[in-house]
Structure formats: C-alpha cells, structure tokens
Design a protein around this motif. Structure first.
Motif, mmCIF file in Angstrom:
data_model
loop_
_atom_site.group_PDB
_atom_site.id
_atom_site.type_symbol
_atom_site.label_atom_id
_atom_site.label_comp_id
_atom_site.label_asym_id
_atom_site.label_seq_id
_atom_site.Cartn_x
_atom_site.Cartn_y
_atom_site.Cartn_z
ATOM 1 N N ALA A 55 0.857 -1.337 0.014
ATOM 2 C CA ALA A 55 0.124 -0.140 0.001
ATOM 3 C C ALA A 55 0.944 1.290 0.101
ATOM 4 C CB ALA A 55 -0.964 -0.029 1.245
ATOM 5 N N ASP A 85 1.299 5.077 1.269
ATOM 6 C CA ASP A 85 0.701 5.673 2.213
ATOM 7 C C ASP A 85 -0.532 6.303 2.287
ATOM 8 O OD1 ASP A 85 0.454 7.308 4.623
ATOM 9 O OD2 ASP A 85 2.197 8.469 4.416
ATOM 10 N N ARG A 86 -1.373 5.714 3.240
ATOM 11 C CA ARG A 86 -2.883 6.109 3.310
ATOM 12 C C ARG A 86 -3.513 7.261 3.871
ATOM 13 N NH1 ARG A 86 -4.827 -0.421 4.068
ATOM 14 N NH2 ARG A 86 -2.759 -0.221 5.149
ATOM 15 N N GLY A 126 -3.307 8.287 -1.589
ATOM 16 C CA GLY A 126 -3.487 6.960 -1.032
ATOM 17 C C GLY A 126 -4.881 6.732 -0.512
ATOM 18 N N LYS A 127 -5.771 7.877 -0.192
ATOM 19 C CA LYS A 127 -6.927 7.702 0.089
ATOM 20 C C LYS A 127 -7.853 7.397 -1.113
ATOM 21 C CE LYS A 127 -6.735 10.724 4.034
ATOM 22 N NZ LYS A 127 -7.052 9.644 5.071
ATOM 23 N N ASP A 167 -7.414 3.785 -2.053
ATOM 24 C CA ASP A 167 -8.386 3.144 -1.280
ATOM 25 C C ASP A 167 -9.705 3.334 -1.663
ATOM 26 O OD1 ASP A 167 -6.322 1.854 0.319
ATOM 27 O OD2 ASP A 167 -6.959 3.062 2.130
ATOM 28 N N GLU A 214 3.109 -0.755 4.190
ATOM 29 C CA GLU A 214 2.537 0.263 3.708
ATOM 30 C C GLU A 214 3.725 1.458 3.848
ATOM 31 O OE1 GLU A 214 -0.607 3.850 4.879
ATOM 32 O OE2 GLU A 214 -0.977 1.878 5.704
#
Length: 288
Positions: free
Chosen positions: A189, A191-192, A197-198, A201, A216
């Motif tokens: 992943a 970096d959410r 990153g968001k 997602d 991540e």
C-alpha cells in the motif's frame, strides 16, 4: 521589517511551541525566540504570554495573524517588481516528494538558471500539511495532489498536469485480470494518509476489490523497489516526466482513476509574477 520574523510568528501560531515552529522554518529555537522578540520591539506591542519556558499568542497577536500573512504576500509581490523580467527575493515552495523524481527537477533547474536573484527554498511534505502551511503563510506556494471533494481550502488551485494511476507488477508476472491479481497477491500500500493513498483506497472499495496489505510505504521509489523484488504488487501514480518503461516492472493503467497535480497559492498570490512563471514553466514542459 523582515519576512523571517513574520514566518517565525506564523509558525508559532500554527504549531504552538517554539521548538515546533523552529523545525517548520528551519531555524534554531533560540533564533525563533529572537525573531519573536524583534517583532514585538519593531511593532511596539506585547504579542505573547510568557510563562516559564512556554510562550503563547495573546489577543493582540491573534489580530496580527491575517495582517502578517498579507505582509508576506506584499513583500513577495514587491520583490518580484523589476525593470527586468528576472524574479528577485525569497520564495518558499512546498512539494510532495514524488514530484522530485518526476517533472519538478527540470522546472527548478530552469527557474534557478533564469532567475538568479530569486532565493528558492524547497520543503517536502504531504499534501494536507503543505496546504495548511500555505494557508497559514509559512509557504508561498506548494505543489500538491488535488484535494478530495470533502476537503475545504481557501487556496487557489491551479492544475499543472494529470498522472494516470496504474497497477504495478513485476515484468514477468502472469496477468490474469486486475481484481484477481490484487486479491491473490500480497499488496504493497502507498501511504494511506496521503490524498492519493486515500483515492486509491476509495477506488478499491468502489471496485469491491479486497487486497491483502503486507506493508505500507510513504515513498514512491520504495514501493517500486519492493515490487521489483517480487514481494507484492501495488497501485501508484505514473509520475509525469519519467519513463513509463522501467527494468523489472510493468504498469497496467487503471480506468477511471488519476491524480491531478496542482499549484496551491493564496488568492492574493494568484496573479503574482512567481506564480505566472512557475505555471508557464510546467505547462511548457508538459507540452514537450
């Protein structure tokens, strides 16, 4: 009145302590304390409540905050006024780290070569933090990912370019569909906490794809390295200004998702010479 004093003052307003403010403006805590004292002396005003080792803004200081932001904007505009076309003065630019391996170095090289009187300082951070720092006056401008719809900002956002977002796998991977590959392979992943990153997602959720994150990472290069070693697959923006073919990797563009990269400035700086020059350089580079 020096811009350094105003930046130290605004940093204290945003971060709350002299130590944190010093880190934000790249000075020592002692230097920040000196700048704050100089500001009080030059204005002839008490701006802070000092108790022991702590310092806080008083009511007068809170009234000064928007004026300090306006003063920095005016100083920036005055510094760019010249009979010649060369920019002068100091310019603090925030950037998301991934742009440093994409388009930005070529633009910076040209800016430095053609405007030797402009002292440019680069600050790398995540988009949400950079937007806050531009809003508060700590940065003159920032290159950031376009914010999600729910994020409200007072800044002017000038789109620079768009990057496709792609599934990243090893060059010898057997491709049997995006969903199947993501659901059956360890997932790296990005970096959410970042806006991109968001966004990734949200894309996975909309496509009803369940991934199995094994790590991540907050570095584009680190993700590519891990995928190249066959540890897993990932989803990343395809950085503007970089070759699309990389040894050991293959990219599969995903439909319906991309990242817009923009220049974030305060409305008062929307038409400044520095903004005009930066935007024109990016667009000329993109056209090539």
């Amino acid at each position: 009145m020096q811009s350094r004093s105003f930046r130290a003052f605004l940093a204290l307003h945003q971060f709350g302590t002299v130590v944190a403010a010093a880190q934000a403006v790249h000075l020592s805590p002692a230097a920040v304390s000196a700048q704050l004292k100089n500001l009080e002396e030059e204005l002839g005003l008490e701006l802070f409540v000092r108790t022991g080792r702590s310092i806080a803004l008083n009511a007068t200081a809170y009234e000064l905050v928007p004026l300090a932001q306006q003063m920095l904007d005016l100083q920036s505009k005055m510094a760019s006024l010249s009979a010649s076309q060369s920019l002068r003065g100091k310019f603090s630019l925030g950037v998301i780290t991934s742009t440093l391996t994409g388009t930005l170095p070529a633009v910076l090289k040209r800016l430095i070569a053609e405007h030797t009187g402009l002292e440019t300082r680069i600050h790398a951070n995540k988009s949400p933090d950079l937007v806050t720092q531009v809003e508060s006056g700590l940065l003159d401008a920032a290159i950031v990912s376009f914010p999600p719809p729910h994020v409200q900002t007072t800044l002017t956002l000038i789109e620079l370019y768009t990057e496709p977002i792609a599934l990243v796998v090893t060059a010898d991977a057997t491709f049997n569909g995006v969903s199947r590959l993501l659901e059956t392979t360890p997932y790296i992943a990005f970096d959410r906490e970042t806006w991109v990153g968001k966004k990734i997602d949200a894309y996975l959720s909309d496509q009803k794809i369940e991934v199995k994150p094994v790590m991540e990472l907050d570095s584009h290069e680190a993700v590519l390295s891990v995928v190249r070693h066959g540890i897993g697959v990932s989803i990343l923006p395809m950085l503007h200004g970089r070759e699309r073919k990389m040894p050991g990797l293959q990219f599969v563009e995903l439909p319906g998702i991309n990242r817009k990269v923009c220049l974030a400035v305060r409305p008062s700086n929307r038409d400044s010479r520095v903004t005009e020059v930066l935007v024109s350089y990016f667009r000329e580079f993109t056209a090539k």
